[in-house]
Write a protein that holds these residues in place. Structure first.
Motif, PDB file in Angstrom:
ATOM      1  N   LEU A 172      -8.059   4.032  -6.946  1.00  0.00           N
ATOM      2  CA  LEU A 172      -8.728   3.911  -5.648  1.00  0.00           C
ATOM      3  C   LEU A 172      -9.574   5.171  -5.418  1.00  0.00           C
ATOM      4  CD1 LEU A 172      -5.873   2.599  -3.353  1.00  0.00           C
ATOM      5  CD2 LEU A 172      -7.605   1.295  -4.565  1.00  0.00           C
ATOM      6  N   GLU A 173     -10.655   5.000  -4.697  1.00  0.00           N
ATOM      7  CA  GLU A 173     -11.434   6.177  -4.313  1.00  0.00           C
ATOM      8  C   GLU A 173     -10.660   6.942  -3.237  1.00  0.00           C
ATOM      9  OE1 GLU A 173     -14.019   6.873  -6.064  1.00  0.00           O
ATOM     10  OE2 GLU A 173     -13.707   4.958  -7.097  1.00  0.00           O
ATOM     11  N   ALA A 174     -10.864   8.236  -3.221  1.00  0.00           N
ATOM     12  CA  ALA A 174     -10.219   9.039  -2.175  1.00  0.00           C
ATOM     13  C   ALA A 174     -10.741   8.599  -0.814  1.00  0.00           C
ATOM     14  CB  ALA A 174     -10.504  10.519  -2.389  1.00  0.00           C
ATOM     15  N   ALA A 175      -9.841   8.529   0.150  1.00  0.00           N
ATOM     16  CA  ALA A 175     -10.262   8.068   1.473  1.00  0.00           C
ATOM     17  C   ALA A 175     -11.003   9.172   2.209  1.00  0.00           C
ATOM     18  CB  ALA A 175      -9.047   7.656   2.283  1.00  0.00           C
TER      19      ALA A 175
ATOM     20  N   SER B  59       0.842  -1.199   0.000  1.00  0.00           N
ATOM     21  CA  SER B  59       0.000   0.000   0.000  1.00  0.00           C
ATOM     22  C   SER B  59       0.871   1.240   0.000  1.00  0.00           C
ATOM     23  CB  SER B  59      -0.905   0.043   1.236  1.00  0.00           C
ATOM     24  OG  SER B  59      -1.775  -1.054   1.242  1.00  0.00           O
ATOM     25  N   LYS B  60       0.367   2.263  -0.668  1.00  0.00           N
ATOM     26  CA  LYS B  60       1.084   3.533  -0.661  1.00  0.00           C
ATOM     27  C   LYS B  60       0.080   4.668  -0.597  1.00  0.00           C
ATOM     28  CE  LYS B  60       4.160   6.729  -1.067  1.00  0.00           C
ATOM     29  NZ  LYS B  60       4.965   7.058   0.138  1.00  0.00           N
ATOM     30  N   SER B  61       0.235   5.500   0.404  1.00  0.00           N
ATOM     31  CA  SER B  61      -0.550   6.728   0.430  1.00  0.00           C
ATOM     32  C   SER B  61       0.379   7.898   0.703  1.00  0.00           C
ATOM     33  CB  SER B  61      -1.655   6.647   1.478  1.00  0.00           C
ATOM     34  OG  SER B  61      -1.120   6.260   2.717  1.00  0.00           O
ATOM     35  N   PHE B  62      -0.049   9.054   0.266  1.00  0.00           N
ATOM     36  CA  PHE B  62       0.737  10.271   0.473  1.00  0.00           C
ATOM     37  C   PHE B  62       0.002  11.164   1.460  1.00  0.00           C
ATOM     38  CE2 PHE B  62       1.825   8.755  -3.725  1.00  0.00           C
ATOM     39  CZ  PHE B  62       3.193   8.904  -3.772  1.00  0.00           C
ATOM     40  N   GLN B  63       0.745  11.581   2.483  1.00  0.00           N
ATOM     41  CA  GLN B  63       0.181  12.509   3.466  1.00  0.00           C
ATOM     42  C   GLN B  63       0.732  13.885   3.147  1.00  0.00           C
ATOM     43  OE1 GLN B  63      -1.080  11.117   6.861  1.00  0.00           O
ATOM     44  NE2 GLN B  63      -2.002  13.138   7.059  1.00  0.00           N
ATOM     45  N   LEU B  64      -0.143  14.816   2.786  1.00  0.00           N
ATOM     46  CA  LEU B  64       0.324  16.149   2.392  1.00  0.00           C
ATOM     47  C   LEU B  64       0.106  17.109   3.553  1.00  0.00           C
ATOM     48  CD1 LEU B  64      -1.233  16.076  -1.188  1.00  0.00           C
ATOM     49  CD2 LEU B  64       1.060  15.370  -0.491  1.00  0.00           C
ATOM     50  N   HIS B  65       1.154  17.322   4.331  1.00  0.00           N
ATOM     51  CA  HIS B  65       1.010  18.058   5.582  1.00  0.00           C
ATOM     52  C   HIS B  65       0.581  19.499   5.379  1.00  0.00           C
ATOM     53  CE1 HIS B  65       2.537  14.876   8.150  1.00  0.00           C
ATOM     54  NE2 HIS B  65       3.452  14.627   7.225  1.00  0.00           N
ATOM     55  N   HIS B  66       0.944  20.085   4.259  1.00  0.00           N
ATOM     56  CA  HIS B  66       0.648  21.504   4.093  1.00  0.00           C
ATOM     57  C   HIS B  66      -0.602  21.753   3.272  1.00  0.00           C
ATOM     58  CE1 HIS B  66       4.307  22.679   6.088  1.00  0.00           C
ATOM     59  NE2 HIS B  66       4.891  21.662   5.470  1.00  0.00           N
TER      60      HIS B  66
ATOM     61  N   HIS C  77      -3.900  20.904   4.052  1.00  0.00           N
ATOM     62  CA  HIS C  77      -4.965  20.488   4.969  1.00  0.00           C
ATOM     63  C   HIS C  77      -4.803  19.039   5.385  1.00  0.00           C
ATOM     64  CE1 HIS C  77      -6.554  24.191   3.385  1.00  0.00           C
ATOM     65  NE2 HIS C  77      -6.590  23.660   2.177  1.00  0.00           N
ATOM     66  N   ASP C  78      -3.535  18.594   5.440  1.00  0.00           N
ATOM     67  CA  ASP C  78      -3.262  17.209   5.837  1.00  0.00           C
ATOM     68  C   ASP C  78      -3.992  16.196   4.963  1.00  0.00           C
ATOM     69  OD1 ASP C  78      -1.279  16.784   7.622  1.00  0.00           O
ATOM     70  OD2 ASP C  78      -2.519  17.217   9.388  1.00  0.00           O
ATOM     71  N   ALA C  79      -4.144  16.546   3.704  1.00  0.00           N
ATOM     72  CA  ALA C  79      -4.836  15.628   2.786  1.00  0.00           C
ATOM     73  C   ALA C  79      -4.090  14.305   2.707  1.00  0.00           C
ATOM     74  CB  ALA C  79      -4.906  16.265   1.398  1.00  0.00           C
ATOM     75  N   ARG C  80      -4.835  13.215   2.522  1.00  0.00           N
ATOM     76  CA  ARG C  80      -4.219  11.919   2.394  1.00  0.00           C
ATOM     77  C   ARG C  80      -4.669  11.312   1.072  1.00  0.00           C
ATOM     78  NH1 ARG C  80      -1.822   8.663   6.126  1.00  0.00           N
ATOM     79  NH2 ARG C  80      -1.805   6.453   5.584  1.00  0.00           N
ATOM     80  N   LEU C  81      -3.691  10.968   0.221  1.00  0.00           N
ATOM     81  CA  LEU C  81      -4.026  10.350  -1.063  1.00  0.00           C
ATOM     82  C   LEU C  81      -3.675   8.873  -0.999  1.00  0.00           C
ATOM     83  CD1 LEU C  81      -2.455  12.963  -3.509  1.00  0.00           C
ATOM     84  CD2 LEU C  81      -4.872  12.703  -2.915  1.00  0.00           C
TER      85      LEU C  81
END
Lengths: 256, 233
Positions: free
Chosen positions: B230-233, B13-20, B22-26
């Motif tokens: 994948l659908e956005a979480a 599994s791979k997701s990206f946490q974008l801290h800047h 709004h803490d979006a998670r892809l």
């Protein structure tokens, strides 16, 4: 695999202010490690502490010598520290004027470190100096000119020649390309890239420029507020940054 | 005869946490399993955004997986790149894993010939022989000899891509990862790349790639590995 340098829990305080805190890393032979971070992040303090130019407040720096034994760099006498800096290490400063001797010729700047190792044959020294000037792309007919008559980029290349002429096993570099025009920078970076490969140097380099890290270093450490916040392969750190500060750094780079 | 297993992905599994942001998670990859054997060429298929390039980058350890394992046969032993040290990853890249990206990363002042020869030099070949081999491969890929001494910054997209392919294929790698290696090539040069891949497979390399061009995919792939967005979480 055996490391060349082992840094364990190194801190350096300035009074109660933190320069760098609890930093550990290994450096292997032939490897270039970049330390990145913004001004004031502690990267130069760390470099100077590891290079024994500043005494650590705590922690240890171990260096494996040419003949194999480990040396506790923090516990060296001043004389031993100088011997190490002369015989096995090199240091390239950001401002070449800090690393060069400005009142002697370019050739003497290169030959001087060899003379300190006991080489005395004038003709040989001159030939080696001339060879190194060519290697760093300085016209060898300038061998008798003073470095003050050189441009900033030439001075930096001269400092690199002066540092590498003794074939050090480990080189410390503090922002060697900062403050230079981009075209001059590219030339020096290409030069460093080639020399590091040809000579199999190990090096620790401080830079605030992520592109420099990408070009030169297989591994990178990111510092913020005196601490290492992220460390790993340079391409991992630049392409998949995990720490919020690294993400900010990477996303702040302008692309052309 | 069963071909040797070269690469095995388990529950990756791979997701990206974008801290800047709004803490979006892809979430890009989830629970993915794949086995790749010597001599086969598996083409990743699926719509844009399905994570095909991300998967290749995770295998190359350019991206760090969030969960799961990337087992690679490295010489005599197996290594999980998700847990390997940086020095182990570098060693795997030097000897086992090759990766051809979509675009050539141009290094100022370094001539095309040297860029191609570099993997051989790093493997310890002497300079003259390495350059000779680099020249042979560039010639085969129809990169004109007058360009060899020049840095590829000014080359056309197709020329840069052929330099990139040459660099990626010059040293034999047991596992090859290819991210659209033929996107900007004409039919003649696509043919040559297809031949080079066939030769690599015949020599025992396992290939995992993204080939948007269907004709190319049909020619080189021994099977497809379908992927879905994948659908956005």
């Amino acid at each position: 695999m055996s490391a060349l340098l082992q840094v364990r829990g190194v801190s350096r305080l300035y009074g109660s202010r933190i320069g760098c805190e609890d930093v550990s890393f290994d450096l292997h032979p032939g490897e270039l490690l970049c330390i990145v971070g913004e001004s004031g992040s502690g990267k130069s303090t760390l470099l100077n502490t590891v290079a024994a130019q500043l005494a650590p407040s705590s922690g240890s720096v171990q260096y494996r010598q040419r003949h194999g034994g480990w040396l506790d760099v923090g516990g060296l006498s001043e004389a031993d520290r100088r011997r190490l800096a002369r015989e096995e290490w090199g240091f390239v400063t950001q401002n070449p004027r800090d690393g060069l001797r400005l009142n002697v010729s370019a050739g003497a700047n290169v030959a001087e470190r060899l003379m300190a190792l006991g080489q005395r044959n004038y003709r040989q020294l001159r030939d080696i100096a001339r060879g190194w000037l060519e290697r760093v792309e300085i016209d060898p007919t300038r061998i008798d000119d003073a470095p003050t008559s050189f441009s900033g980029g030439m001075q930096q290349r001269l400092q690199i020649a002066r540092t590498l002429v003794t074939q050090p096993r480990l080189v410390f570099m503090d922002e060697p390309t900062a403050g230079l025009d981009v075209s001059v920078q590219a030339r020096i970076l290409d030069l460093l890239r080639r020399l590091v490969n040809e000579l199999g140097l190990a090096a620790v380099m401080v830079t605030h420029d992520l592109a420099v890290a990408r070009l030169l270093a297989a591994r990178t450490m990111v510092m913020q507020g005196g601490r290492v916040v992220e460390t790993g392969l340079t391409d991992q750190i630049l392409d998949d940054p995990q720490h919020p500060y690294t993400q900010l750094l990477v996303s702040s780079v302008l692309t052309t | 005869m069963t071909a040797a297993l070269m690469l095995e992905l388990r529950d990756l599994s791979k997701s990206f946490q974008l801290h800047h942001l709004h803490d979006a998670r892809l979430n890009v990859l989830r629970g993915l399993d794949l086995r790749l054997h010597a001599g086969e060429c598996v083409a990743l298929s699926g719509p844009s955004g399905a994570g095909k390039s991300t998967l290749l980058r995770v295998i190359y350890a350019n991206y760090r997986p969030t969960l799961g394992a990337v087992h690679v046969r490295h010489g005599e032993r197996w290594l999980d790149l998700a847990k390997a040290t940086p020095h182990e990853v570098l060693d795997v890249r030097r000897h086992t894993l090759g990766y051809v990206s979509q675009f050539l990363r141009v290094i100022p002042r370094v001539p095309a010939l040297d860029i191609v020869a570099e993997p051989l030099l790093q493997a310890g070949m002497d300079e003259q022989q390495a350059r000779q081999r680099a020249g042979d491969l560039l010639r085969r890929l129809n990169v004109p000899e007058r360009l060899w001494p020049l840095p590829p910054g000014t080359f056309s997209g197709g020329e840069q891509q052929r330099v990139n392919i040459a660099r990626g294929l010059i040293a034999r790698r047991p596992v090859l990862l290819l991210d659209e290696p033929t996107a900007s090539l004409d039919a003649q040069n696509r043919n040559i790349v297809a031949q080079l891949l066939a030769e690599a497979r015949a020599a025992g390399s396992a290939v995992l790639g993204i080939f948007h061009d269907e004709d190319m995919r049909d020619r080189v792939a021994t099977r497809l590995f379908p992927m879905q967005t994948l659908e956005a979480a």
